[in-house]
Every structure is written in C-alpha cells, then in structure tokens.
Scaffold this active site. Structure first.
Site, mmCIF file in Angstrom:
data_model
loop_
_atom_site.group_PDB
_atom_site.id
_atom_site.type_symbol
_atom_site.label_atom_id
_atom_site.label_comp_id
_atom_site.label_asym_id
_atom_site.label_seq_id
_atom_site.Cartn_x
_atom_site.Cartn_y
_atom_site.Cartn_z
ATOM 1 N N CYS A 137 33.946 40.958 29.246
ATOM 2 C CA CYS A 137 33.982 42.235 29.969
ATOM 3 C C CYS A 137 35.051 43.162 29.402
ATOM 4 O O CYS A 137 36.004 42.717 28.760
ATOM 5 C CB CYS A 137 34.273 41.990 31.447
ATOM 6 S SG CYS A 137 33.040 40.986 32.293
ATOM 7 N N CYS A 188 37.114 38.866 35.987
ATOM 8 C CA CYS A 188 38.081 39.924 35.645
ATOM 9 C C CYS A 188 39.140 40.058 36.727
ATOM 10 O O CYS A 188 40.320 40.253 36.434
ATOM 11 C CB CYS A 188 37.367 41.247 35.420
ATOM 12 S SG CYS A 188 36.450 41.277 33.860
ATOM 13 N N GLU A 216 37.366 44.847 31.017
ATOM 14 C CA GLU A 216 38.684 44.654 31.626
ATOM 15 C C GLU A 216 39.445 43.530 30.931
ATOM 16 O O GLU A 216 40.628 43.670 30.601
ATOM 17 C CB GLU A 216 38.545 44.323 33.123
ATOM 18 C CG GLU A 216 37.838 45.397 33.923
ATOM 19 C CD GLU A 216 36.318 45.224 34.017
ATOM 20 O OE1 GLU A 216 35.753 45.626 35.047
ATOM 21 O OE2 GLU A 216 35.710 44.684 33.073
ATOM 22 N N CYS A 273 34.198 42.253 37.972
ATOM 23 C CA CYS A 273 33.600 40.981 38.367
ATOM 24 C C CYS A 273 34.695 40.001 38.803
ATOM 25 O O CYS A 273 35.890 40.263 38.639
ATOM 26 C CB CYS A 273 32.782 40.402 37.213
ATOM 27 S SG CYS A 273 33.773 39.720 35.862
ATOM 28 N N GLU A 304 28.777 42.092 24.362
ATOM 29 C CA GLU A 304 27.774 41.088 24.693
ATOM 30 C C GLU A 304 27.409 40.248 23.477
ATOM 31 O O GLU A 304 27.746 40.586 22.346
ATOM 32 C CB GLU A 304 26.517 41.767 25.244
ATOM 33 C CG GLU A 304 26.748 42.428 26.578
ATOM 34 C CD GLU A 304 25.502 43.085 27.149
ATOM 35 O OE1 GLU A 304 25.561 43.489 28.302
ATOM 36 O OE2 GLU A 304 24.470 43.198 26.447
ATOM 37 N N ASN A 351 33.078 46.239 27.035
ATOM 38 C CA ASN A 351 32.359 44.969 27.112
ATOM 39 C C ASN A 351 31.661 44.700 25.783
ATOM 40 O O ASN A 351 31.217 45.611 25.088
ATOM 41 C CB ASN A 351 31.389 44.933 28.302
ATOM 42 C CG ASN A 351 30.319 45.999 28.283
ATOM 43 O OD1 ASN A 351 30.567 47.152 27.955
ATOM 44 N ND2 ASN A 351 29.106 45.619 28.658
#
Length: 160
Positions: free
Chosen positions: A72, A114, A74, A111, A63, A61
C-alpha cells in the site's frame, strides 16, 4: 460486566479549509497516486508524510500479479521514511486515491495492515501523527493519530 466506550474525533472540512501545510501534503499525496502501479485493481493510492525534520516523503501503492506481494501507499511511504530518516518522527500523513473515474469523492481510510504500521511508527518515536484523508467532496482530519483508527490495538507490550 464492564463496558468500554470508544470515541474517535474526526474533523470534516473542505480541502480549501485545510491549513497550508496539510493542503501541501494532500497535493503531494494526490500527485503520488498518479505514480501508482495498480494494473489489477485500477485503484491508485498516494500517501505523503511530513517528518519532524521538515522532509516530505511520498509513496504509492504497488501491485503485483501475486497479490500478497504488493504494498500500500501508506506503508511504502512509512518504510521509505524509516529507511532514510530513522530518527525523524512522522508529524502528518495525507492519503489520496483515484479510480477509473478520477479522484475519489469520499475520503479513503487506510487498511488494517497500514493502521498497524502507522501505530508502530508512532510507538517508535513516542508521538502521534495527524492523519489527513482526501476526497473531492471534503477531507477528514484525525488529530489523535493511528490509535484513533485502531483503538484496541496490538503492540510490543503484548510481546513482553
């Protein structure tokens, strides 16, 4: 009125019980989490994909102070695989995370965004991926692919 019953099968095992290839993917995801850039949430996630051509692609990930600009682990891995190996289906995806206390005890789940991207990757290649979720207390294995995590899903067929 009609009723739809949804069942998802999730295998639960210790990490030592994983098949060698799944254990290798989990370890790659755990290592990828260390390369995460998460100064705001301090929640580091790593993902590792095994492609049908044998290549392993990792992501973490990333940010950003403008929160929606991050991505993210994934999706980082799936998009990298799509850019570098567009014809190779994803066979398996492992996800691992760590917080300020170290690696998480319970497996984390992807999430919604994803899950949608995972589903699209499966649709693109007409093949489901095995999903391995790591936690220090054990691992979850979802054999049926993203549809198991996103059973009533939106796809390209709605756009026609």
């Amino acid at each position: 009125m009609k009723e739809i019953v949804l069942n998802t099968v999730v295998k639960v095992c210790s990490c030592e019980e994983l098949e060698p290839v799944d254990r290798m993917l989990v370890n790659a995801a755990r290592e990828a989490a260390k390369g995460s850039y998460a100064p705001y949430s301090r929640f580091n996630v790593g993902a590792a994909l095994l492609l049908a051509n044998g290549e392993v692609v990792v992501g973490s990930n990333q940010e950003n102070a403008a929160y929606p600009s991050g991505i993210c682990a994934e999706r980082t891995a799936i998009f990298a695989a799509g850019a570098t190996n567009p014809d190779a289906p994803i066979v398996a995806l492992a996800i691992a995370a760590r917080n300020a206390d170290g690696e998480v005890a319970r497996p984390i789940s992807p999430c919604g965004a994803c899950r949608q991207v995972m589903l699209e990757a499966e649709t693109r290649h007409s093949t489901a991926m095995r999903i391995i979720l790591f936690g220090t207390e054990g691992c979850y294995i979802v054999e049926g692919g993203a549809k198991e995590l996103l059973p009533i899903s939106f796809g390209a067929d709605f756009l026609r």
